[in-house]
Design an enzyme around this catalytic site. Structure first.
Site, PDB file in Angstrom:
ATOM      1  N   SER A 201      37.064   9.026 -20.536  1.00  0.00           N
ATOM      2  CA  SER A 201      38.295   9.692 -20.118  1.00  0.00           C
ATOM      3  C   SER A 201      39.313   9.599 -21.251  1.00  0.00           C
ATOM      4  O   SER A 201      39.035  10.038 -22.353  1.00  0.00           O
ATOM      5  CB  SER A 201      38.799   9.080 -18.809  1.00  0.00           C
ATOM      6  N   GLU A 330      34.087  16.652 -12.433  1.00  0.00           N
ATOM      7  CA  GLU A 330      35.041  15.595 -12.768  1.00  0.00           C
ATOM      8  C   GLU A 330      36.254  15.566 -11.836  1.00  0.00           C
ATOM      9  O   GLU A 330      36.587  14.526 -11.266  1.00  0.00           O
ATOM     10  CB  GLU A 330      35.522  15.783 -14.211  1.00  0.00           C
ATOM     11  N   HIS A 416      34.568  12.153 -11.599  1.00  0.00           N
ATOM     12  CA  HIS A 416      35.058  11.434 -12.766  1.00  0.00           C
ATOM     13  C   HIS A 416      34.713   9.952 -12.655  1.00  0.00           C
ATOM     14  O   HIS A 416      34.828   9.356 -11.583  1.00  0.00           O
ATOM     15  CB  HIS A 416      36.571  11.625 -12.849  1.00  0.00           C
TER      16      HIS A 416
END
Length: 501
Positions: A201, A330, A416
Site C-alpha cells: 500500500s 482492493e 486490500h
C-alpha cells in the site's frame, strides 16, 4: 475495514543473554521470539523527532554506554487515538523516540551472511505500525531471511509542505534507516549487498519512490511493491493539504506555527480535512491520475528529482529487479457500501461523471456489475491496478508481476491487504480470518512465501520476467497459482483514456 491501534498483546520475547549485538551506536540485547527467531526491538536509528527536531531532517542517534535492552517494541509514530484503515493488527506504543527499527534474525546464525528484507509499512502515510505481529511471525527468518521493519514520521509531520521546514522528511527517515541497515546489518548476520526493500500500500509507494531516487540506489539491491498507491509527486497538491490543516487550526502554514500545536490537535485537523469519503469528485480526481493520498513524497528536484513513472522511464533503478502486483478488488467494498440507489444510475453516465471520456463505453464493456460494482472496480483500478500497470510500462530491467485473485470466504472479494498473510505465511495470525475468511488455503501461502523468499535471496521469481519476449506474463494467484498474461486490461484502458484526453 478499519481497526483501532492498541497496545495489545505482542508475544513478549524471552530475554536471551546470547542475543547481544554491537551496533555502530552501541550494544543491544535481543530475545528469543518463538522457535525460529531472535528479535531486536525498538533500536533507534535517529534522535527523537520532538522539539526543534519535530519538522527537521532526521539525525543519526547518538551513541550509548552499556547494553541497551531491545526486548520490547519502541515508541511508534502511530498513537492510540489514530484510527487504523486496514485489517492489519497494528499496535501503537507511547513515547518520543519513534524512529526505530525492529530486527528479526534466525535463532541459529548460519556461517554465511543472509539476505535481508527491509519492510516499510503501509497506512496511507497517515497511520500504520512497524510492530504488527504479522511481521514478527518468524517465517522469513525460519527460511533464511533477516527482516528489518522500519518506522517513519506519518501524516503532516512526515510529509506536509511547510514553510521553513525541509520537504520529504519521512523520505529522509527511510534513507537514514537504510543507511543504518547498510552500516549495521552485517553484525546481525545479514548481507548489506543483498538488501530488498519491500512494502505494501503506502509502503509500496514508499519503495517505488526509493527506486526512483538516484541517491538511494546504493542502499538496496531489489524491490517488492505490493498494491502500491499512486502518487503524482506534485508538491502543490501536498501544499494544499497542508494549507487546509493550517486553516482549520487557525494558524499560518509555517514551521514555527505548527511547532506550537500539540501532535493530537494536528492529527484531528488532518482527519477533518480528509473526511470526504467516496465521492464522484474523489473518483474523478483518481481517474485523472491524481494522488490517492493527501500526504505523499513530493518531487522536489533534489532528493526526488522526478515523479515515479518519469524517473523509471528515464532508467533510474533499471538494474534493480522489481516484484510488483495488486489485488483484484482492493477498494471495491468501499464503494459497494454506498447507497443502493447509486445502482439506478446508467453505467456509462456514472463513468463519465467520474472523469472517463470517450473510453467510458469501452470501460463499461470490460468491467462487470451494476454501477456500484463497476465504480468499485474503477476505484481499485485508479488507486492500485493502474499504478501497477504504469510501473510495468515504465520500468526497464527485470520485473516480476503478480495478480492476486484468491477470493475471501467472507465476501468473495480479494480486498486490500489480503495477500499479506499469505506472503508472510501467517494464516493462523491475529485478525487474519477477518480478511481471508475461514480456512484460507495453506498451499497458496506456501507458494507465495516461497516465491518471495526466492526473490529476496537472488532477485528471481518462479515465473517469467513480465516483458520477456513481449509476452507480458506474470503470476495469477488463485487457489492454483499459474503463469499467464496479466494487466493487459489495465494497460489498454490507460492507453485509451490518454488518447481520449
Amino acid at each position: 475495514m478499519t481497526s483501532t491501534p492498541s497496545t495489545a498483546k505482542t508475544n513478549a520475547p524471552e530475554p536471551d543473554d546470547g542475543a547481544v549485538v554491537q551496533t555502530t551506536a552501541g550494544t543491544v540485547r535481543g530475545a528469543q521470539l518463538g522457535p525460529h527467531q531472535l528479535a531486536f526491538l525498538g533500536i533507534p536509528y535517529a534522535e527523537a523527532p520532538v522539539g526543534e527536531r519535530r519538522f527537521a531532517l532526521p539525525v543519526a542517534h547518538e551513541a550509548w554506554d552499556g547494553v541497551r535492552d531491545a526486548t520490547r517494541y519502541g515508541a511508534t509514530p502511530l498513537r492510540d487515538y489514530m484510527a487504523g484503515i486496514t485489517l492489519i493488527p497494528e499496535p501503537s506504543y507511547p513515547g518520543d523516540e519513534t524512529l526505530t527499527v525492529n530486527v528479526f534474525t534466525p535463532s541459529i546464525r548460519p556461517e554465511t551472511s543472509l539476505p535481508v528484507l527491509v519492510w516499510i509499512h503501509g497506512g496511507g502515510f497517515t497511520t500504520g505500525s512497524p510492530s504488527s505481529p504479522w511481521y514478527a511471525a518468524g517465517t522469513f527468518p525460519r527460511d533464511g531471511v533477516i527482516v528489518v521493519s522500519v518506522s517513519y514520521r506519518i501524516g503532516l509531520d512526515g510529509f506536509g509542505v511547510i514553510d521553513g521546514a525541509p520537504d520529504n522528511r519521512a523520505v529522509h527517515d527511510w534513507m537514514l534507516a537504510l543507511h543504518w541497515v547498510r552500516d549495521n546489518i552485517r553484525a546481525f548476520g545479514g548481507d548489506p549487498d543483498r538488501v530488498t526493500i519491500g512494502g505494501q500500500s503506502a509502503g509500496g509507494t514508499a519503495v517505488l519512490t526509493l527506486l526512483s531516487m538516484p541517491s538511494a540506489q546504493p542502499l538496496f539491491a531489489r524491490v517488492i511493491a505490493e498494491s502500491p498507491g499512486w502518487s503524482t509527486g506534485e508538491r502543490s497538491e501536498v501544499a494544499i493539504s497542508t494549507s487546509r490543516v493550517a486553516t482549520l487550526l487557525k494558524i499560518a502554514a509555517t514551521r514555527d506555527a505548527f511547532a506550537e500545536i500539540p501532535e493530537r490537535d494536528v492529527f484531528e485537523a488532518q482527519q477533518t480535512s480528509q473526511k470526504r469519503g467516496m465521492t464522484l469528485a474523489w473518483l474523478r480526481r483518481l481517474m485523472r491520475g491524481g494522488s490517492s493520498m493527501s500526504w505523499t513524497p513530493v518531487a522536489d528536484g533534489e532528493l526526488i528529482p522526478y515523479a515515479i513513472d518519469d524517473a523509471l522511464a528515464r532508467g533510474t533503478g533499471a538494474d534493480k529487479p522489481l516484484l510488483i502486483g495488486a489485488n483484484a478488488n482492493e477498494t471495491d467494498a468501499v464503494v459497494l457500501g454506498e447507497p443502493a440507489a447509486l445502482d439506478l444510475m446508467p453505467r456509462t453516465l456514472a463513468l463519465r461523471l467520474v472523469g472517463l471520456g470517450r473510453s467510458a463505453r469501452h470501460y463499461a464493456r470490460v468491467t462487470p456489475g451494476r454501477s456500484r460494482r463497476m465504480l468499485g472496480s474503477a476505484a481499485t483500478d485508479a488507486v492500485f491496478r493502474f499504478t501497477t500497470a504504469r510501473v510495468l510500462a515504465a520500468k526497464t530491467g527485470s520485473v516480476y508481476a503478480y495478480d492476486f485473485r484468491l477470493p475471501s470466504a467472507l465476501n468473495q472479494l480479494t480486498g486490500h491487504c489480503m495477500e499479506l498473510p499469505f506472503v508472510w505465511d501467517c494464516l493462523g495470525g491475529e485478525n487474519v480470518e477477518a480478511s481471508t475468511g475461514a480456512h484460507p488455503p495453506q498451499e497458496v501461502a506456501d507458494a507465495m512465501h516461497a516465491a518471495w523468499v526466492q526473490f529476496i535471496a537472488d532477485g528471481n521469481a518462479p515465473w517469467p520476467d513480465y516483458d520477456a519476449d513481449g509476452e507480458r506474463r506474470g503470476w495469477r494467484v488463485d487457489r492454483a497459482p499459474r503463469t499467464e498474461r496479466i494487466f493487459d486490461r489495465e494497460r489498454e484502458l490507460i492507453a485509451l483514456e490518454k488518447r481520449a484526453l
